[in-house]
Design an enzyme around this catalytic site. Sequence first.
Site, PDB file in Angstrom:
ATOM      1  N   TYR A 142      -7.654  -2.548  -9.254  1.00 29.75           N
ATOM      2  CA  TYR A 142      -7.488  -3.902  -8.739  1.00 29.75           C
ATOM      3  C   TYR A 142      -8.722  -4.770  -9.005  1.00 29.75           C
ATOM      4  O   TYR A 142      -8.618  -5.986  -9.038  1.00 29.75           O
ATOM      5  CB  TYR A 142      -7.241  -3.881  -7.228  1.00 29.75           C
ATOM      6  CG  TYR A 142      -5.823  -3.601  -6.812  1.00 29.75           C
ATOM      7  CD1 TYR A 142      -5.166  -2.446  -7.227  1.00 29.75           C
ATOM      8  CD2 TYR A 142      -5.143  -4.486  -5.985  1.00 29.75           C
ATOM      9  CE1 TYR A 142      -3.870  -2.194  -6.817  1.00 29.75           C
ATOM     10  CE2 TYR A 142      -3.849  -4.232  -5.575  1.00 29.75           C
ATOM     11  CZ  TYR A 142      -3.218  -3.081  -5.992  1.00 29.75           C
ATOM     12  OH  TYR A 142      -1.935  -2.838  -5.585  1.00 29.75           O
ATOM     13  N   LYS A 188      -4.981  12.134 -10.148  1.00 32.59           N
ATOM     14  CA  LYS A 188      -4.351  12.536 -11.416  1.00 32.59           C
ATOM     15  C   LYS A 188      -5.443  13.221 -12.241  1.00 32.59           C
ATOM     16  O   LYS A 188      -5.783  12.810 -13.356  1.00 32.59           O
ATOM     17  CB  LYS A 188      -3.778  11.295 -12.113  1.00 32.59           C
ATOM     18  CG  LYS A 188      -2.900  11.587 -13.309  1.00 32.59           C
ATOM     19  CD  LYS A 188      -1.526  12.156 -12.948  1.00 32.59           C
ATOM     20  CE  LYS A 188      -0.774  12.594 -14.196  1.00 32.59           C
ATOM     21  NZ  LYS A 188       0.514  13.228 -13.884  1.00 32.59           N
ATOM     22  N   ASP A 220       2.061  12.465  -9.056  1.00 34.28           N
ATOM     23  CA  ASP A 220       3.506  12.597  -9.301  1.00 34.28           C
ATOM     24  C   ASP A 220       4.131  13.606  -8.338  1.00 34.28           C
ATOM     25  O   ASP A 220       5.201  13.396  -7.778  1.00 34.28           O
ATOM     26  CB  ASP A 220       3.808  12.928 -10.778  1.00 34.28           C
ATOM     27  CG  ASP A 220       2.910  14.015 -11.356  1.00 34.28           C
ATOM     28  OD1 ASP A 220       1.996  14.487 -10.657  1.00 34.28           O
ATOM     29  OD2 ASP A 220       3.125  14.398 -12.523  1.00 34.28           O
ATOM     30  N   ASP A 244      -1.164   2.060  -3.011  1.00 32.34           N
ATOM     31  CA  ASP A 244      -0.223   0.936  -2.939  1.00 32.34           C
ATOM     32  C   ASP A 244       1.198   1.455  -3.145  1.00 32.34           C
ATOM     33  O   ASP A 244       2.118   1.142  -2.383  1.00 32.34           O
ATOM     34  CB  ASP A 244      -0.568  -0.096  -4.015  1.00 32.34           C
ATOM     35  CG  ASP A 244       0.399  -1.264  -4.012  1.00 32.34           C
ATOM     36  OD1 ASP A 244       0.709  -1.779  -2.922  1.00 32.34           O
ATOM     37  OD2 ASP A 244       0.863  -1.653  -5.100  1.00 32.34           O
ATOM     38  N   ASP A 248       4.342   2.303  -0.011  1.00 33.43           N
ATOM     39  CA  ASP A 248       5.693   1.713   0.019  1.00 33.43           C
ATOM     40  C   ASP A 248       6.751   2.812   0.029  1.00 33.43           C
ATOM     41  O   ASP A 248       7.765   2.717   0.722  1.00 33.43           O
ATOM     42  CB  ASP A 248       5.932   0.802  -1.205  1.00 33.43           C
ATOM     43  CG  ASP A 248       5.625  -0.659  -0.907  1.00 33.43           C
ATOM     44  OD1 ASP A 248       4.773  -0.925  -0.027  1.00 33.43           O
ATOM     45  OD2 ASP A 248       6.219  -1.540  -1.548  1.00 33.43           O
TER      46      ASP A 248
HETATM   47  C1  IPM Z   1      -0.088  -4.379  -0.334  1.00 39.04           C
HETATM   48  C2  IPM Z   1       0.424  -5.414  -1.291  1.00 39.04           C
HETATM   49  C3  IPM Z   1      -0.774  -6.030  -2.031  1.00 39.04           C
HETATM   50  C4  IPM Z   1      -1.470  -4.908  -2.786  1.00 39.04           C
HETATM   51  C5  IPM Z   1      -0.425  -7.193  -2.962  1.00 39.04           C
HETATM   52  C6  IPM Z   1       0.287  -8.310  -2.224  1.00 39.04           C
HETATM   53  C7  IPM Z   1      -1.636  -7.706  -3.674  1.00 39.04           C
HETATM   54  O1  IPM Z   1       1.346  -4.859  -2.164  1.00 39.04           O
HETATM   55  O2  IPM Z   1      -0.879  -4.735   0.559  1.00 39.04           O
HETATM   56  O3  IPM Z   1       0.291  -3.218  -0.470  1.00 39.04           O
HETATM   57  O4  IPM Z   1      -1.055  -4.540  -3.874  1.00 39.04           O
HETATM   58  O5  IPM Z   1      -2.459  -4.391  -2.257  1.00 39.04           O
HETATM   59 MG    MG Z   2       1.835  -2.825  -1.696  1.00 44.02          MG
END
Ligand code: IPM
Ligand code: MG
Length: 361
Positions: A142, A188, A220, A244, A248
């Site tokens: 990032y 990884k 993975d 990240d 999710d």
């Molecule tokens: C998160 C989001 C952010 C990230 C985006 C909005 C930049 O997906 O907080 O997980 O990738 O960190």
């Molecule tokens: Mg995210």
Amino acid sequence: MKRLSIAVLPGDGIGPEVIAQAVRVLEAVGERFDLCFEFARYPIGAAGVALANDPLPAVTRNAVVHSDAVLLGAVGDPALDGAPRELRPETGLLALRKLLKVYANLRPVAMRPALLAASPLKADRLHGVDLLVVRELTGGLYYGEPRGRNGTTAVNTLVYTTAEIERVARVAFAAARDRKRLVTSVDKANVLEVSQLWRETVTKIARDYPDVRLEHAYVDTAAMRLVAEPASLDVVLTENMFGDILSDEAAVLAGSLGLLPSASLGPGPGLFEPVHGSAPPLAGRDVANPIGAIATVALLLRHGLRLAEAADAVDAAIAAALDAGARTRDIALPGEPSIGTAEMGDRIVEHVFSGAVEGLA
Ligand code: IPM
Ligand code: MG
């Protein structure tokens, strides 16, 4: 009475709606526990671009560093999808994380018994799921330099130093001590030099925590384990990009992304935001789930202000509202009635107060 100054950054999309409910819950907690919160609102994301042509305006930057904690809604607006990087809402969020030096991002995912049926996974996989993703937040792909585009070539750089890995690893091991005492470090290392350094460094730090078990997993495999045997995980420690993605994925277990909170911690004020994004299609319709934002308030109280009792009260109020059947659209089963954002806030606020009465009884 000590004043606690909370910088509130509602942001974009559903951010303002869910944050309004989170602030109401904090106010209720203030009444119940005799705490004096001072709220001041500042723009971020597309809201910052609209106001000051900057996704992290100077007024916001100055305020957050002097606050006791920062409560953020969400950033993101499809209208700015084609905007240059410096005007993108996400750039404001990344700059805020860097400014506050919040290198450790905690994303707890626990199965709430009332919501077992809302999860897409089979109930037998979900029993005992209670994990914490510790995501490194201010390094990696990032932020790495060089980055950019040149015609048909684009580059981003994955870079970590030992010091960056050490400090986030310590957060993970310390957290594991209050939990099931297992750290799964995700990398990884069969391919990437950065991951080899990650693995070596985490292994070295583990020696300071002999009471915590450490295992390593390739990313993975970890992705597969998260859905195949999620209850086998406790603390999942990983770098920015992997974290990240995996967070999710982990969020799906709980039944809805709208339920999940996060805390980002560093040397100064912490940054507290729900895991979900700005969800533009839901904005302004009173349908978004405010529980992620309200559970974020509990993390703010616990980790940002060290008010564990108040944090417990918020968690208990969320659980009580869910047990009593309160469901926003995202967690209602087909045919089940659902309520809106503000009404879910009402129900949880009620339980903050009735919890006080039960506490006296
Ligand atoms: C998160 C989001 C952010 C990230 C985006 C909005 C930049 O997906 O907080 O997980 O990738 O960190
Ligand atoms: Mg995210």
